[in-house]
Design a protein around this motif. Structure first.
Motif, PDB file in Angstrom:
ATOM      1  N   ASP A   5       6.469   6.201 -12.085  1.00 23.97           N
ATOM      2  CA  ASP A   5       7.187   5.215 -11.281  1.00 23.97           C
ATOM      3  C   ASP A   5       6.876   3.771 -11.649  1.00 23.97           C
ATOM      4  O   ASP A   5       6.722   2.904 -10.783  1.00 23.97           O
ATOM      5  CB  ASP A   5       6.907   5.452  -9.790  1.00 23.97           C
ATOM      6  CG  ASP A   5       7.424   6.803  -9.337  1.00 23.97           C
ATOM      7  OD1 ASP A   5       8.496   7.202  -9.833  1.00 23.97           O
ATOM      8  OD2 ASP A   5       6.756   7.456  -8.524  1.00 23.97           O
ATOM      9  N   THR A   8      11.242   0.051  -8.684  1.00 23.70           N
ATOM     10  CA  THR A   8      11.835   0.066  -7.332  1.00 23.70           C
ATOM     11  C   THR A   8      13.320  -0.256  -7.448  1.00 23.70           C
ATOM     12  O   THR A   8      13.835  -0.451  -8.553  1.00 23.70           O
ATOM     13  CB  THR A   8      11.182  -1.006  -6.431  1.00 23.70           C
ATOM     14  OG1 THR A   8      11.450  -2.297  -6.991  1.00 23.70           O
ATOM     15  CG2 THR A   8       9.679  -0.803  -6.305  1.00 23.70           C
ATOM     16  N   GLU A  56       0.825  -1.212   0.000  1.00 22.36           N
ATOM     17  CA  GLU A  56       0.000   0.000   0.000  1.00 22.36           C
ATOM     18  C   GLU A  56       0.854   1.253   0.000  1.00 22.36           C
ATOM     19  O   GLU A  56       0.615   2.188  -0.757  1.00 22.36           O
ATOM     20  CB  GLU A  56      -0.903   0.014   1.233  1.00 22.36           C
ATOM     21  CG  GLU A  56      -2.275  -0.520   0.940  1.00 22.36           C
ATOM     22  CD  GLU A  56      -3.169  -0.504   2.169  1.00 22.36           C
ATOM     23  OE1 GLU A  56      -3.952  -1.441   2.274  1.00 22.36           O
ATOM     24  OE2 GLU A  56      -3.070   0.418   2.996  1.00 22.36           O
ATOM     25  N   THR A  57       1.870   1.252   0.866  1.00 22.60           N
ATOM     26  CA  THR A  57       2.764   2.415   0.925  1.00 22.60           C
ATOM     27  C   THR A  57       3.369   2.676  -0.457  1.00 22.60           C
ATOM     28  O   THR A  57       3.395   3.811  -0.942  1.00 22.60           O
ATOM     29  CB  THR A  57       3.890   2.158   1.945  1.00 22.60           C
ATOM     30  OG1 THR A  57       3.295   1.835   3.190  1.00 22.60           O
ATOM     31  CG2 THR A  57       4.801   3.369   2.084  1.00 22.60           C
ATOM     32  N   ALA A  58       3.845   1.613  -1.074  1.00 21.42           N
ATOM     33  CA  ALA A  58       4.495   1.757  -2.380  1.00 21.42           C
ATOM     34  C   ALA A  58       3.522   2.288  -3.432  1.00 21.42           C
ATOM     35  O   ALA A  58       3.854   3.190  -4.207  1.00 21.42           O
ATOM     36  CB  ALA A  58       5.067   0.402  -2.816  1.00 21.42           C
ATOM     37  N   ASP A  83      10.494   0.266  -0.860  1.00 21.52           N
ATOM     38  CA  ASP A  83      11.547   0.681  -1.798  1.00 21.52           C
ATOM     39  C   ASP A  83      11.979  -0.444  -2.729  1.00 21.52           C
ATOM     40  O   ASP A  83      12.671  -0.205  -3.716  1.00 21.52           O
ATOM     41  CB  ASP A  83      12.805   1.148  -1.042  1.00 21.52           C
ATOM     42  CG  ASP A  83      12.561   2.436  -0.293  1.00 21.52           C
ATOM     43  OD1 ASP A  83      11.582   3.141  -0.631  1.00 21.52           O
ATOM     44  OD2 ASP A  83      13.343   2.735   0.633  1.00 21.52           O
ATOM     45  N   ASN A 125      -4.380   7.073  -4.676  1.00 18.92           N
ATOM     46  CA  ASN A 125      -3.866   7.887  -3.582  1.00 18.92           C
ATOM     47  C   ASN A 125      -4.560   7.665  -2.249  1.00 18.92           C
ATOM     48  O   ASN A 125      -4.209   8.256  -1.258  1.00 18.92           O
ATOM     49  CB  ASN A 125      -3.920   9.369  -3.972  1.00 18.92           C
ATOM     50  CG  ASN A 125      -3.083   9.622  -5.217  1.00 18.92           C
ATOM     51  OD1 ASN A 125      -1.991   9.064  -5.352  1.00 18.92           O
ATOM     52  ND2 ASN A 125      -3.580  10.423  -6.141  1.00 18.92           N
ATOM     53  N   GLU A 126      -5.564   6.804  -2.240  1.00 18.55           N
ATOM     54  CA  GLU A 126      -6.161   6.402  -0.964  1.00 18.55           C
ATOM     55  C   GLU A 126      -6.794   5.023  -1.129  1.00 18.55           C
ATOM     56  O   GLU A 126      -7.184   4.637  -2.234  1.00 18.55           O
ATOM     57  CB  GLU A 126      -7.200   7.419  -0.467  1.00 18.55           C
ATOM     58  CG  GLU A 126      -8.301   7.708  -1.455  1.00 18.55           C
ATOM     59  CD  GLU A 126      -9.428   8.557  -0.863  1.00 18.55           C
ATOM     60  OE1 GLU A 126      -9.665   8.500   0.352  1.00 18.55           O
ATOM     61  OE2 GLU A 126     -10.089   9.267  -1.642  1.00 18.55           O
ATOM     62  N   LEU A 171       0.581   3.906  -2.949  1.00 15.97           N
ATOM     63  CA  LEU A 171      -0.022   5.203  -2.646  1.00 15.97           C
ATOM     64  C   LEU A 171       0.932   6.354  -2.965  1.00 15.97           C
ATOM     65  O   LEU A 171       0.508   7.414  -3.381  1.00 15.97           O
ATOM     66  CB  LEU A 171      -0.468   5.270  -1.179  1.00 15.97           C
ATOM     67  CG  LEU A 171      -1.602   4.314  -0.780  1.00 15.97           C
ATOM     68  CD1 LEU A 171      -1.984   4.505   0.680  1.00 15.97           C
ATOM     69  CD2 LEU A 171      -2.837   4.499  -1.667  1.00 15.97           C
ATOM     70  N   ARG A 172       2.223   6.123  -2.801  1.00 12.46           N
ATOM     71  CA  ARG A 172       3.154   7.231  -3.036  1.00 12.46           C
ATOM     72  C   ARG A 172       3.642   7.283  -4.481  1.00 12.46           C
ATOM     73  O   ARG A 172       4.213   8.293  -4.906  1.00 12.46           O
ATOM     74  CB  ARG A 172       4.334   7.128  -2.073  1.00 12.46           C
ATOM     75  CG  ARG A 172       5.309   6.028  -2.423  1.00 12.46           C
ATOM     76  CD  ARG A 172       6.427   5.939  -1.399  1.00 12.46           C
ATOM     77  NE  ARG A 172       7.363   4.897  -1.780  1.00 12.46           N
ATOM     78  CZ  ARG A 172       8.370   4.469  -1.021  1.00 12.46           C
ATOM     79  NH1 ARG A 172       8.555   4.997   0.173  1.00 12.46           N
ATOM     80  NH2 ARG A 172       9.168   3.532  -1.445  1.00 12.46           N
ATOM     81  N   ALA A 173       3.445   6.208  -5.252  1.00 11.26           N
ATOM     82  CA  ALA A 173       3.982   6.169  -6.620  1.00 11.26           C
ATOM     83  C   ALA A 173       3.256   7.159  -7.528  1.00 11.26           C
ATOM     84  O   ALA A 173       2.047   7.357  -7.415  1.00 11.26           O
ATOM     85  CB  ALA A 173       3.857   4.756  -7.182  1.00 11.26           C
ATOM     86  N   THR A 174       3.996   7.771  -8.444  1.00  9.43           N
ATOM     87  CA  THR A 174       3.393   8.602  -9.484  1.00  9.43           C
ATOM     88  C   THR A 174       3.331   7.776 -10.774  1.00  9.43           C
ATOM     89  O   THR A 174       3.876   6.671 -10.844  1.00  9.43           O
ATOM     90  CB  THR A 174       4.222   9.866  -9.754  1.00  9.43           C
ATOM     91  OG1 THR A 174       5.401   9.492 -10.496  1.00  9.43           O
ATOM     92  CG2 THR A 174       4.626  10.550  -8.461  1.00  9.43           C
TER      93      THR A 174
END
Lengths: 367, 367
Positions: free
Chosen positions: A270, A287, A260-262, A325, A339-340, A264-267
């Motif tokens: 990426d 990554t 989820e972290t990966a 990462d 994003n959520e 949610l932050r990816a554009t």
């Protein structure tokens, strides 16, 4: 939002959702789309059988589909032990050294060593046989036409057969083989993809197969404007995938927060299209793992099915470690819009509502 | 088909056409769109001045635009002689040997040796100065924001300034610099492109810059369904380029039949994104020339502006030879849809008609 695909399958919206999670697939179906369960992760046919029984029981009698990974031409067969002997030592060493460098811990004893056998022809065939004991209405093949006897078997059982295509000539050949529905998958899609972007590919495929063959637009679909764009291009429905990774229901499969972290932050910048996942070009989250394979001196990926056997344990280790990462997951460029984390039903409702708004905006432009 | 872009420029359709040909640009403008003349090929400012005078006289008083190629940061400057000294001998040898291998004859004495200087900052500035003596309503920069003083000068003269963007963060930065209109150019586009496909890029850029900044969708637009898709994604207009290479008016510039042959037979799979044209990634027709640069042992392309100086004479030779197997031209994936040479007015009429049909089809789906 109603196209002939809705009548064909008895669904409310022509929105198909590919997902490895039965929880997501069932929720999409319950919300009026067609959930399509990815079978490739099931090495054990009994587990697939149980999962499809669960699907049968948790979809309110509504239709669902399954997705298999079956090349039309039979590639190298064998057990993971036989095939393992074909993997060069330099490749194994590169994987071991990279995992060490990236700080990825080993798996607990006895876990996840076998790799994904769903890429093997024999295993994919067993997936079809198991599926036919349940009530899917649609079987899609991620690697183009399945063998003709498989198509015939599905037709006899009353299923429609779909096949992914990344170029118009492949779509035509799928139709010649008896495939009913073409999934025109553009460059921006997650997983196995070609090089032609959806904007160009979808109308090309639609024109190539003619009005009698329904086409689903795939790649880059994450909001209702994109659904409207895909249908404006001539698709009769959309095939979505990545966006469901950002849902609450997917948490049942993901197992940890790293994914989820990966995501949610990816554009949208990426991701990378690379052969390191299966041996065929597939789009993954970019990554440290994908970057290691792109460095000078890194070995070239092996052909399917060897590459996946090479990296299967590595991927299990990486995904279990949950380090955002390093995490290795197929995902499309639409990851930039994730994003959520939301319930499947909310994502579905937004797709439908925004589709209507996009059509209204076009009408205003059209005067 | 009417959006705020139409009122901004006083045009009938929100269809902008980038082209190096004044004949195409004027014909698009006369047909109700906005023809945008590419200035990069004009090494001689007097020639640009004459060409824009011709545009002033051949557009029935209707508006047109110009396109420049100006990096915001000033790259290496100098004459082609100074800069030539920075090009490694190995690169020159590779070019010479490749041309020999591909059977490309030399140019007649005295022709085409200088290369394109429009990539140089000083030359691009002179293009702006010349343009401001004519009556363009729009100046677009292929490499993002022009320098702020150039934007201000254009604004003082009453022009709107546009900038290409391949990612949402670049679009936002262009707006911060004073750019009025963002051209969201997707991966599938010809010439300089990023990696994000239009389906994902256009709504991302639209959402990033907000409702007050008009966005044009670029990349993959060659039929009215694609115009409808781009506007469904939230664009207020489209930026087209490749399709105009397949028009009768373009023949004035092309000079020989080799280009037409190459374009007409190419499919959407026959392009490649590479740095060999200018040093920055740009999509070209895939030919023996681009393949030679992709072979093992070929040198890496040089940075802008050196790479174009290195290959400028080679490209002049290749294009003069007219060999469709070798020809080197920027073109987008939409080249697969260019199957006959037609007048600009017919292409334009089809875009408009098919747009209306696509909206009608969406309305039927929307119920």
């Amino acid at each position: 939002m109603r196209t002939p695909i809705c009548d064909l399958f008895g669904i409310e919206y022509p929105i198909l959702a590919f997902t490895p999670s039965q929880h997501v697939a069932a929720a999409v179906t319950r919300a009026g789309g067609l959930g399509v369960l990815g079978c490739v992760r099931f090495n054990d046919t009994d587990e697939l059988d149980e999962t499809l029984t669960w699907m049968d029981e948790n979809t309110d009698g509504k239709p669902y589909g399954v997705d298999i990974v079956m090349p039309m031409k039979i590639p190298t067969e064998g057990t993971s032990v036989d095939l393992g002997a074909l993997i060069p030592d330099d490749h194994k060493r590169f994987v071991d050294e990279t995992l060490l460098k990236l700080g990825v811990p080993p798996l607990p004893e006895g876990e996840g060593r076998e790799g994904v056998l769903g890429w093997l022809h024999s295993v994919a065939r067993s997936h079809v046989d198991v599926a036919l004991n349940h009530r899917p209405v649609f079987i899609a093949n991620a690697l183009g036409s399945p063998p003709v006897d498989v198509i015939e078997k599905c037709h006899e059982a009353g299923l429609k057969v779909g096949a992914l295509a990344g170029a118009a000539k492949h779509a035509k050949s799928h139709v010649d083989n008896g495939v009913d529905i073409i999934i025109a998958q553009g460059y921006e899609a997650g997983g196995h993809t070609g090089e032609i972007a959806s904007m160009v590919l979808v109308p090309e495929v639609v024109d190539a197969v003619g009005p009698d063959v329904p086409v689903l637009g795939a790649g880059g679909i994450g909001c209702g404007r994109q659904v409207a764009a895909s249908l404006a291009l001539g698709a009769q429905g959309v095939w979505t995938g990545s966006i469901w990774l950002g849902t609450e229901e997917y948490r049942n499969l993901a197992g940890n927060k790293g994914w989820e972290t990966a995501f949610l932050r990816a554009t949208s910048s990426d991701t990378v299209r690379t052969r390191i996942y299966t041996g065929k070009p597939a789009r993954l989250l970019k990554t440290k793992w994908t970057e290691a394979w792109a460095e000078e001196g890194a070995p070239s990926p092996l052909p399917m099915p060897l590459q996946n056997l090479l990296v299967a344990e590595a991927h299990n280790r990486i995904n279990a470690s949950g380090d955002p990462d390093v995490i290795s997951m197929p995902v499309g460029q639409i990851v930039g819009r994730m994003n959520e984390v939301r319930p499947v039903a909310d994502v579905m409702a937004d797709l439908v509502t925004e589709f209507g708004e996009a059509v209204a905006a076009l009408n205003k432009i059209n005067g």
